[in-house]
Design a protein around this motif. Structure first.
Motif, PDB file in Angstrom:
ATOM      1  N   HIS A   1       0.834  -1.210   0.000  1.00  0.00           N
ATOM      2  CA  HIS A   1       0.000   0.000   0.000  1.00  0.00           C
ATOM      3  C   HIS A   1       0.872   1.266   0.000  1.00  0.00           C
ATOM      4  CE1 HIS A   1      -3.780   2.227   1.167  1.00  0.00           C
ATOM      5  NE2 HIS A   1      -2.849   3.112   1.517  1.00  0.00           N
ATOM      6  N   GLU A   2       1.776   1.354   0.953  1.00  0.00           N
ATOM      7  CA  GLU A   2       2.576   2.583   1.074  1.00  0.00           C
ATOM      8  C   GLU A   2       3.534   2.765  -0.096  1.00  0.00           C
ATOM      9  OE1 GLU A   2       1.587   4.773   3.032  1.00  0.00           O
ATOM     10  OE2 GLU A   2       0.276   3.448   4.177  1.00  0.00           O
TER      11      GLU A   2
ATOM     12  N   HIS B   1       1.784   4.135  -3.067  1.00  0.00           N
ATOM     13  CA  HIS B   1       1.695   5.601  -2.981  1.00  0.00           C
ATOM     14  C   HIS B   1       2.976   6.237  -3.527  1.00  0.00           C
ATOM     15  CE1 HIS B   1      -2.127   6.062  -1.065  1.00  0.00           C
ATOM     16  NE2 HIS B   1      -1.777   5.647   0.139  1.00  0.00           N
TER      17      HIS B   1
ATOM     18  N   TYR C   1     -12.167   1.655   2.532  1.00  0.00           N
ATOM     19  CA  TYR C   1     -11.254   2.805   2.630  1.00  0.00           C
ATOM     20  C   TYR C   1     -10.825   3.299   1.244  1.00  0.00           C
ATOM     21  CZ  TYR C   1      -7.121   5.493   3.945  1.00  0.00           C
ATOM     22  OH  TYR C   1      -6.183   6.486   4.088  1.00  0.00           O
TER      23      TYR C   1
ATOM     24  N   GLU D   1      -6.034   6.473  -2.737  1.00  0.00           N
ATOM     25  CA  GLU D   1      -6.265   5.305  -1.880  1.00  0.00           C
ATOM     26  C   GLU D   1      -6.800   4.132  -2.692  1.00  0.00           C
ATOM     27  OE1 GLU D   1      -4.871   5.221   0.816  1.00  0.00           O
ATOM     28  OE2 GLU D   1      -4.554   7.368   1.075  1.00  0.00           O
TER      29      GLU D   1
END
Ligand code: ZN
Length: 257
Positions: free
Chosen positions: A155-156, A159, A209, A216
């Motif tokens: 996930h990070e 980004h 989310y 996201e």
């Protein structure tokens, strides 16, 4: 300067490796890595070695990062860039590991001039040009199928790939303007479809989310793309194809069995 970097990376690889015992433990904890072909697995291990040498890991508030933790973070961070290259993570070095979910004080000034402040509980965070912050507790959940494909590391780092093209908006750098336009068209349509379904309370392979923001949606869908690709492909076939083109990988095929 490319030659100097290549030379340094060759030297790192000549001196360091992820030994077989460590690799086997990582495979046990991260089952989505098991479908990689031998040559892909070898390349992933090498990328992870260079990643560990070039990035700076910092543990805060009493966390101890073991060799296994470091290797697992690196392998998960490098999986998305397996075919893209480590240069996609240029421009920052820090990886900060907190013991558990951490609180961040947010504030935002609205158009009416009113400042809104709130307290966010986070499992991870990625700063533009700055570090990736991860919670050790959330790391421990990564890879576990019971968590439904949640993966704070992927996930990070998704980004980070998104922000390699400027702001985090769900549009990573793409080779041509046409590719960018195609991306936006498909991505936005899938995002809208997801938000409408989530708003109507429908179950999805993606965490609710993901409806917060396009960035996201990109990060959450990237987690599922690598961890539970067949589920993503069933529910969002167009998004799956878009991601397969961007990441130059077809995880649904390698995890088909
Ligand atoms: Zn996020």
């Amino acid at each position: 300067m490319g030659w100097l970097r290549d030379w340094k990376r060759k030297r790192i690889l000549a001196r360091h490796r992820i030994d077989d015992a460590l690799w086997r433990r990582a495979l046990h904890h991260l089952p989505f890595l098991r479908g990689l072909a031998e040559a892909e697995a070898q390349r992933l291990r090498e990328l992870a070695v260079v990643f560990i040498a070039e990035k700076q890991f910092t543990a805060v508030r009493g966390v101890q990062i073991s060799d296994d933790d470091r290797v697992e973070i690196a392998l998960q961070a490098c999986l998305p860039i397996l075919e893209l290259g480590l240069d996609w993570y240029d421009g920052w070095v820090g990886i900060v590991v907190h013991p558990s979910e951490f609180h961040v004080q947010r504030s935002e000034t609205g158009e009416d001039g009113v400042v809104h402040e709130w307290d966010d509980e986070l499992a991870g965070e990625s700063w533009p040009g700055g570090p990736v912050v991860l919670s050790w507790e959330a790391l421990d959940d990564s890879g576990s199928v019971a968590e439904g494909g949640a993966n704070v590391v992927i996930h990070e780092f998704a980004h980070k790939l998104d922000m390699a093209g400027g702001e985090a908006d769900g549009v990573p750098p793409l080779p041509t303007r046409e590719a960018r336009e195609r991306w936006i068209e498909t991505f936005d349509a899938e995002f809208d479809r997801f938000c409408a379904a989530a708003g109507a309370g429908k179950e999805s392979v993606l965490d609710p989310y993901a409806a917060e923001h396009e960035a996201e949606f990109f990060a959450v869908a990237s987690e599922v793309f690598f961890e539970s690709p067949n589920a993503l492909k069933r529910e969002f076939p167009k998004l799956y194809d878009l991601f397969a083109g961007f990441y130059r990988q077809d995880p649904a095929q390698r995890l088909a069995a």
